[in-house]
Design a protein around this motif. Structure first.
Motif, PDB file in Angstrom:
ATOM      1  N   PHE A  81       0.790  -1.168   0.019  1.00  0.00           N
ATOM      2  CA  PHE A  81      -0.070   0.048  -0.039  1.00  0.00           C
ATOM      3  C   PHE A  81       0.859   1.196   0.243  1.00  0.00           C
ATOM      4  CE2 PHE A  81      -1.921  -3.395   2.622  1.00  0.00           C
ATOM      5  CZ  PHE A  81      -3.097  -3.648   1.943  1.00  0.00           C
ATOM      6  N   PRO A  82       1.150   1.960  -1.077  1.00  0.00           N
ATOM      7  CA  PRO A  82       2.030   3.090  -1.068  1.00  0.00           C
ATOM      8  C   PRO A  82       1.648   4.167  -0.323  1.00  0.00           C
ATOM      9  CG  PRO A  82       0.528   3.060  -3.168  1.00  0.00           C
ATOM     10  CD  PRO A  82       0.309   1.734  -2.368  1.00  0.00           C
ATOM     11  N   SER A  83       0.424   4.489   0.322  1.00  0.00           N
ATOM     12  CA  SER A  83       0.242   5.401   1.297  1.00  0.00           C
ATOM     13  C   SER A  83       0.469   5.034   2.861  1.00  0.00           C
ATOM     14  CB  SER A  83      -1.290   5.798   1.444  1.00  0.00           C
ATOM     15  OG  SER A  83      -1.972   4.543   1.367  1.00  0.00           O
ATOM     16  N   TYR A  84       1.043   3.605   3.048  1.00  0.00           N
ATOM     17  CA  TYR A  84       1.246   3.245   4.375  1.00  0.00           C
ATOM     18  C   TYR A  84       2.972   3.634   4.510  1.00  0.00           C
ATOM     19  CZ  TYR A  84      -3.080   1.091   5.360  1.00  0.00           C
ATOM     20  OH  TYR A  84      -4.271   0.882   5.549  1.00  0.00           O
ATOM     21  N   ASP A  85       3.363   4.030   5.769  1.00  0.00           N
ATOM     22  CA  ASP A  85       4.745   3.786   6.147  1.00  0.00           C
ATOM     23  C   ASP A  85       5.293   2.548   5.803  1.00  0.00           C
ATOM     24  OD1 ASP A  85       4.865   6.669   6.730  1.00  0.00           O
ATOM     25  OD2 ASP A  85       4.385   6.382   8.824  1.00  0.00           O
ATOM     26  N   VAL A 106       6.841   0.229   7.474  1.00  0.00           N
ATOM     27  CA  VAL A 106       7.326  -0.365   8.694  1.00  0.00           C
ATOM     28  C   VAL A 106       6.260  -1.383   9.387  1.00  0.00           C
ATOM     29  CG1 VAL A 106       8.729   1.719   9.505  1.00  0.00           C
ATOM     30  CG2 VAL A 106       6.173   1.640  10.300  1.00  0.00           C
ATOM     31  N   VAL A 107       6.715  -2.145  10.341  1.00  0.00           N
ATOM     32  CA  VAL A 107       6.001  -3.105  10.846  1.00  0.00           C
ATOM     33  C   VAL A 107       4.785  -2.615  11.671  1.00  0.00           C
ATOM     34  CG1 VAL A 107       6.032  -5.024  12.729  1.00  0.00           C
ATOM     35  CG2 VAL A 107       7.948  -4.814  11.279  1.00  0.00           C
ATOM     36  N   ALA A 108       4.908  -1.625  11.988  1.00  0.00           N
ATOM     37  CA  ALA A 108       3.611  -1.024  12.613  1.00  0.00           C
ATOM     38  C   ALA A 108       2.434  -0.806  11.866  1.00  0.00           C
ATOM     39  CB  ALA A 108       3.882   0.218  13.480  1.00  0.00           C
ATOM     40  N   SER A 109       2.686  -0.557  10.332  1.00  0.00           N
ATOM     41  CA  SER A 109       1.626  -0.288   9.495  1.00  0.00           C
ATOM     42  C   SER A 109       1.109  -1.632   9.004  1.00  0.00           C
ATOM     43  CB  SER A 109       2.470   0.151   8.161  1.00  0.00           C
ATOM     44  OG  SER A 109       2.806   1.666   8.308  1.00  0.00           O
ATOM     45  N   TRP A 110       1.852  -2.601   9.069  1.00  0.00           N
ATOM     46  CA  TRP A 110       1.345  -3.913   8.901  1.00  0.00           C
ATOM     47  C   TRP A 110       0.330  -4.431   9.971  1.00  0.00           C
ATOM     48  CZ3 TRP A 110       0.880  -7.312   5.060  1.00  0.00           C
ATOM     49  CH2 TRP A 110       1.678  -7.039   4.000  1.00  0.00           C
ATOM     50  N   ALA A 111       0.816  -4.315  11.288  1.00  0.00           N
ATOM     51  CA  ALA A 111       0.028  -4.579  12.423  1.00  0.00           C
ATOM     52  C   ALA A 111      -1.189  -4.079  12.368  1.00  0.00           C
ATOM     53  CB  ALA A 111       0.752  -4.085  13.779  1.00  0.00           C
ATOM     54  N   ARG A 112      -1.366  -2.658  12.255  1.00  0.00           N
ATOM     55  CA  ARG A 112      -2.474  -1.650  11.836  1.00  0.00           C
ATOM     56  C   ARG A 112      -3.439  -2.346  10.922  1.00  0.00           C
ATOM     57  NH1 ARG A 112      -3.364   4.463  10.023  1.00  0.00           N
ATOM     58  NH2 ARG A 112      -5.556   4.789  10.867  1.00  0.00           N
ATOM     59  N   ARG A 113      -2.861  -2.549   9.693  1.00  0.00           N
ATOM     60  CA  ARG A 113      -3.831  -2.995   8.693  1.00  0.00           C
ATOM     61  C   ARG A 113      -4.382  -4.454   9.152  1.00  0.00           C
ATOM     62  NH1 ARG A 113      -6.993  -4.704   5.462  1.00  0.00           N
ATOM     63  NH2 ARG A 113      -7.886  -3.340   6.843  1.00  0.00           N
ATOM     64  N   GLN A 114      -3.334  -5.394   9.515  1.00  0.00           N
ATOM     65  CA  GLN A 114      -3.891  -6.720   9.913  1.00  0.00           C
ATOM     66  C   GLN A 114      -4.903  -6.646  11.044  1.00  0.00           C
ATOM     67  OE1 GLN A 114      -3.319  -9.344   8.158  1.00  0.00           O
ATOM     68  NE2 GLN A 114      -2.805  -7.781   6.942  1.00  0.00           N
ATOM     69  N   ALA A 115      -4.812  -5.878  12.100  1.00  0.00           N
ATOM     70  CA  ALA A 115      -5.735  -5.634  13.204  1.00  0.00           C
ATOM     71  C   ALA A 115      -6.996  -5.242  12.466  1.00  0.00           C
ATOM     72  CB  ALA A 115      -5.302  -4.531  14.060  1.00  0.00           C
ATOM     73  N   HIS A 116      -7.189  -4.350  11.671  1.00  0.00           N
ATOM     74  CA  HIS A 116      -8.368  -4.146  10.987  1.00  0.00           C
ATOM     75  C   HIS A 116      -9.072  -4.927  10.226  1.00  0.00           C
ATOM     76  CE1 HIS A 116      -8.757  -0.531  13.408  1.00  0.00           C
ATOM     77  NE2 HIS A 116      -7.905  -0.217  12.853  1.00  0.00           N
ATOM     78  N   GLU A 117      -8.328  -5.647   9.309  1.00  0.00           N
ATOM     79  CA  GLU A 117      -8.939  -7.052   8.730  1.00  0.00           C
ATOM     80  C   GLU A 117      -9.058  -7.837   9.508  1.00  0.00           C
ATOM     81  OE1 GLU A 117      -9.335  -8.543   4.641  1.00  0.00           O
ATOM     82  OE2 GLU A 117      -8.589  -6.345   5.154  1.00  0.00           O
ATOM     83  N   LEU A 144     -10.600   5.697   5.759  1.00  0.00           N
ATOM     84  CA  LEU A 144     -10.843   7.058   5.076  1.00  0.00           C
ATOM     85  C   LEU A 144      -9.675   7.574   4.458  1.00  0.00           C
ATOM     86  CD1 LEU A 144     -13.754   8.470   7.050  1.00  0.00           C
ATOM     87  CD2 LEU A 144     -13.796   7.360   4.790  1.00  0.00           C
ATOM     88  N   THR A 145      -8.435   7.434   5.136  1.00  0.00           N
ATOM     89  CA  THR A 145      -7.282   8.244   4.796  1.00  0.00           C
ATOM     90  C   THR A 145      -5.943   7.488   4.280  1.00  0.00           C
ATOM     91  OG1 THR A 145      -6.236   7.963   7.160  1.00  0.00           O
ATOM     92  CG2 THR A 145      -7.859   9.866   6.824  1.00  0.00           C
ATOM     93  N   MET A 146      -6.383   6.148   4.241  1.00  0.00           N
ATOM     94  CA  MET A 146      -5.122   5.215   3.732  1.00  0.00           C
ATOM     95  C   MET A 146      -5.662   4.366   2.820  1.00  0.00           C
ATOM     96  SD  MET A 146      -2.443   6.222   5.605  1.00  0.00           S
ATOM     97  CE  MET A 146      -1.352   5.124   6.068  1.00  0.00           C
ATOM     98  N   LEU A 147      -6.712   3.384   2.985  1.00  0.00           N
ATOM     99  CA  LEU A 147      -7.092   2.499   2.068  1.00  0.00           C
ATOM    100  C   LEU A 147      -7.630   2.761   0.950  1.00  0.00           C
ATOM    101  CD1 LEU A 147      -8.306  -0.564   4.140  1.00  0.00           C
ATOM    102  CD2 LEU A 147      -6.198  -0.406   2.971  1.00  0.00           C
ATOM    103  N   THR A 179     -15.859   3.310  -0.518  1.00  0.00           N
ATOM    104  CA  THR A 179     -15.990   1.416  -0.233  1.00  0.00           C
ATOM    105  C   THR A 179     -14.623   0.792   0.031  1.00  0.00           C
ATOM    106  OG1 THR A 179     -17.871   1.510  -1.829  1.00  0.00           O
ATOM    107  CG2 THR A 179     -16.672  -0.614  -1.251  1.00  0.00           C
ATOM    108  N   PRO A 180     -14.639   0.073   0.860  1.00  0.00           N
ATOM    109  CA  PRO A 180     -13.240  -0.798   1.087  1.00  0.00           C
ATOM    110  C   PRO A 180     -12.857  -1.419   0.007  1.00  0.00           C
ATOM    111  CG  PRO A 180     -14.658  -1.101   2.875  1.00  0.00           C
ATOM    112  CD  PRO A 180     -15.601  -0.313   1.845  1.00  0.00           C
ATOM    113  N   PRO A 181     -11.638  -1.405  -0.388  1.00  0.00           N
ATOM    114  CA  PRO A 181     -11.033  -2.156  -1.794  1.00  0.00           C
ATOM    115  C   PRO A 181     -11.274  -3.735  -1.280  1.00  0.00           C
ATOM    116  CG  PRO A 181      -9.266  -1.046  -0.557  1.00  0.00           C
ATOM    117  CD  PRO A 181     -10.421  -0.610   0.226  1.00  0.00           C
TER     118      PRO A 181
END
Length: 187
Positions: free
Chosen positions: A52-56, A58-69, A101-104, A185-187
């Protein structure tokens, strides 16, 4: 995720191929789970390739993405079972709204199919969060710092707004031009 931390450049990141057969598949998944837990045990700022080009990167971005998924898949599983669904804490749910809203939504490479024009106000009352979104045909959403007179409002608890925007059953109050939700809409 493990490959993403092993190769932060992403040049050699490839999806693994699961084995055939139930028993080998279960063992393979257990190995992937252990590797994932080890990757998440690293520092949050550990470099990690991001699809995801809009994410930093780093591991923290993966953690955030996976938590919401995982959160949305949990809701789906509970709905499929016909049981009560988990209620997410306001801070977590508001972060899920913010991530969407601001990333995905920026993951989309082509906005040309979207023709919506108008403004959307998203309000997670118990989290004290507002998102003011302006939509224009063929363009990604633009965010304003201040609220404005919206053509569509989505409001309620952070949990309800989180579910509504992720297209899950919700008691969020949605008023106005609902067609304006399509570009969000979520991708």
């Amino acid at each position: 995720m493990v490959a993403a931390t092993a190769d932060p450049s992403g040049e050699h990141v490839r999806a693994g191929t699961p084995p055939d057969g139930w028993e080998p598949l279960l063992a393979w998944w257990d190995e992937r789970r252990a590797e994932l837990r080890a990757a998440f045990d690293t520092a949050p700022d550990t470099p990690a390739w991001q699809p995801f080009p809009s994410y930093d990167p780093v591991v923290a971005s993966w953690a955030r993405r996976q938590a919401h998924e995982a959160a949305m898949h949990r809701v789906d599983a509970e709905l499929a079972l016909g049981t009560a669904t988990v209620a997410f804490p306001p801070e977590f749910a508001a972060d899920g709204v913010d991530e969407l809203l601001t990333m995905l939504v920026y993951r989309r490479a082509d906005w040309s199919e979207f023709t919506a024009k108008g403004s959307v106000l998203v309000h997670a009352e118990d989290a004290g969060r507002l998102w003011s979104v302006r939509l224009a045909p063929g363009e990604p959403p633009q965010f304003d710092e201040q609220p404005f007179e919206p053509a569509l409002t989505v409001e309620g608890t952070a949990d309800d707004v989180y579910r509504a925007l992720w297209r899950r059953p919700s008691t969020a109050k949605v008023t106005g031009e609902t067609a304006l939700l399509e570009p969000l809409t979520p991708p």
